[in-house]
Enzyme design. Structure first.
Site, PDB file in Angstrom:
ATOM      1  N   HIS A 147       0.852  -1.213  -0.208  1.00  0.00           N
ATOM      2  CA  HIS A 147      -0.011   0.220   0.076  1.00  0.00           C
ATOM      3  C   HIS A 147       1.020   1.424   0.006  1.00  0.00           C
ATOM      4  CE1 HIS A 147      -3.502   2.400   1.509  1.00  0.00           C
ATOM      5  NE2 HIS A 147      -2.603   3.140   2.070  1.00  0.00           N
ATOM      6  N   GLU A 148       1.897   1.296   0.823  1.00  0.00           N
ATOM      7  CA  GLU A 148       2.750   2.338   1.055  1.00  0.00           C
ATOM      8  C   GLU A 148       3.518   2.562  -0.387  1.00  0.00           C
ATOM      9  OE1 GLU A 148       2.010   4.218   3.142  1.00  0.00           O
ATOM     10  OE2 GLU A 148       1.219   3.066   4.765  1.00  0.00           O
ATOM     11  N   HIS A 151       1.898   4.149  -2.814  1.00  0.00           N
ATOM     12  CA  HIS A 151       1.724   5.772  -2.632  1.00  0.00           C
ATOM     13  C   HIS A 151       2.981   6.385  -3.243  1.00  0.00           C
ATOM     14  CE1 HIS A 151      -1.790   6.146  -0.432  1.00  0.00           C
ATOM     15  NE2 HIS A 151      -1.480   5.669   0.786  1.00  0.00           N
ATOM     16  N   HIS A 157      -5.503   7.246  -2.167  1.00  0.00           N
ATOM     17  CA  HIS A 157      -6.578   6.246  -1.839  1.00  0.00           C
ATOM     18  C   HIS A 157      -7.956   6.372  -2.746  1.00  0.00           C
ATOM     19  CE1 HIS A 157      -4.288   7.210   2.091  1.00  0.00           C
ATOM     20  NE2 HIS A 157      -4.276   6.036   1.705  1.00  0.00           N
TER      21      HIS A 157
HETATM   22 ZN    ZN Z   1      -2.582   5.017   2.454  1.00  0.00          ZN
END
Ligand code: ZN
Length: 418
Positions: A147-148, A151, A157
């Site tokens: 998830h990171e 980014h 998101h």
């Molecule tokens: Zn996040």
């Protein structure tokens, strides 16, 4: 060794374990950097180096080794599923000045002893480092690390997409100053035609126990609370990265068209194969996915008749299976879920709901009756989720069972003539 001062981290997204309620903060001046053009993506076509700060120290203890392992595996997973390549430079020793120079091109991974949220800078940064901070809260969960990484690859998101109000309800009144920015819509975020998927690893989940003061994400349309269970990297996540980084450019138009059944895309590392929605695979994205339990392919392709047929399965370990239920053209398929056996988790979030896991944390049965097969379907975590029968005009209905703990289900199916 370079330790980043916190003041250098001006664009930071805070995240904690994905299955739990999250509190994020994003620098408001740079929120628009969202899969949003060349300036926000990391360079493509080159190997992206990453550097685990304090590598030598970390590998001297078991937790540190686990962190290193999870970070390396997260990068390997993304490398396998995209055209991006990553290289671990943690063992190289740079003179401090040189490291600061090169660090602008690195993804730096730093471990924080403070049990704070995981965090990441967003997108490519011209004059500063990209940084992922992992703490005890999240480094054990490889999905959170992925998830990171997404980014820093420029992905925001999902609930910040401009079309989110068509799918979810956000209780604006319950937002705090800290959480507001995580729910602000980013109107110029590019979506590359990838549909809104509440099951994405980049989507927040509703709070397990709803209270008036909660930042509640309710659902609209066919999205149910269980659709939010982001316990895996979904096809839409993989597709978004591949499209944002133009990975398909490595494959021919013929490959792109061949994979386009069920919205699949070519695998840029082997254009003869495709990335397909969960229940499909193969060179045309029409074969049943060979999902496995105990390294054995499970599931089946089944033909419905006018009489009810029962499908009942029980598993004592983790894994996933896919079934395709077929019916003749011009008929409707009817499915009735009869029973779901799940393994409760005794966490502080599930004490009040020990027989029905929120967000299907330990397993679910998914009936993919959505018109768009890319979006998470109707998920059943427990018997409380069972409602009336499902009738669909799909003549191939994919069903998936995915579980991290012992799991079982029983359903029946038949076709009816409209
Ligand atoms: Zn996040």
């Amino acid at each position: 060794m370079l330790i980043l001062a916190r003041t250098t981290m001006k664009i930071v997204i805070l995240c904690i374990a994905l299955a739990l309620p999250t509190i994020h903060a994003i620098d408001r001046h740079r929120r628009q950097v969202v899969s949003n053009g060349n300036e926000t993506r990391l360079r493509k076509g080159t190997v992206i180096p990453y550097y685990i700060v304090g590598y030598e120290k970390l590998r001297n203890h078991s937790l540190g080794r686990e962190l290193i392992n999870n970070v390396q595996n997260a990068f390997k997973t993304l490398e396998r599923l995209t055209c991006l390549s990553f290289v671990d430079k943690s063992q190289e020793i740079f003179p401090r000045k040189l490291l600061i120079f090169y660090a602008q091109r690195f993804i730096l991974i730093e471990y924080s002893k403070k049990p704070v949220h995981c965090s990441a800078t967003l997108g490519r940064r011209r004059r500063d480092h990209t940084v992922i901070t992992v703490s005890e809260k999240c480094y054990k969960d490889q999905l959170t690390i992925i998830h990171e990484i997404l980014h820093v690859l420029g992905i925001i998101h999902i609930q910040m997409r401009k079309d989110r109000d068509h799918y979810i309800y956000v209780n604006e009144g319950a937002l705090t100053e800290d959480t507001k920015s995580s729910f602000e819509i980013v109107p110029d975020a590019k979506t590359f035609g990838v549909p809104y998927n509440p099951g994405s690893v980049m989507h927040y989940v509703p709070k397990p126990l709803m209270r008036k003061s909660d930042v509640f994400i309710g659902s609209i349309q066919s999205v149910t609370k269980n659709s939010f269970s982001n316990n895996r990297l979904t096809f839409t996540d993989i597709k978004l990265i591949n499209l944002a980084y133009q990975c398909h450019a490595k494959c021919s138009q013929e490959d792109i068209e061949r994979c386009s059944n069920h919205h699949g895309i070519p695998d840029s590392r082997n254009c003869a194969t495709c990335h397909c929605p969960d229940a499909f695979q193969g060179p045309t994205c029409t074969d049943r996915a060979e999902l496995k339990v105990n390294n054995q392919v499970c599931g089946a392709t089944l033909q419905a008749t006018e009489d009810w047929t029962t499908l009942s399965k029980s598993f004592d370990t983790s894994g996933a299976c896919a079934w395709h239920i077929k019916s003749p053209m011009g008929t409707l398929l009817e499915i009735e879920v009869k029973n779901i056996q799940t393994t409760p988790t005794n966490t502080k979030h599930s004490k009040k709901c020990t027989t029905c896991e929120h967000f299907c944390m330990n397993g679910y049965l998914e009936i993919q009756n959505n018109a768009d097969i890319q979006i998470a379907g109707l998920r059943f975590c427990c018997n409380k989720d069972i409602t009336e029968s499902i009738i669909t005009d799909k003549n191939i209905l994919p069903i998936i069972a995915s579980f991290s703990k012992p799991f079982g289900f029983e359903l029946q199916y038949r076709y009816i003539i409209d």
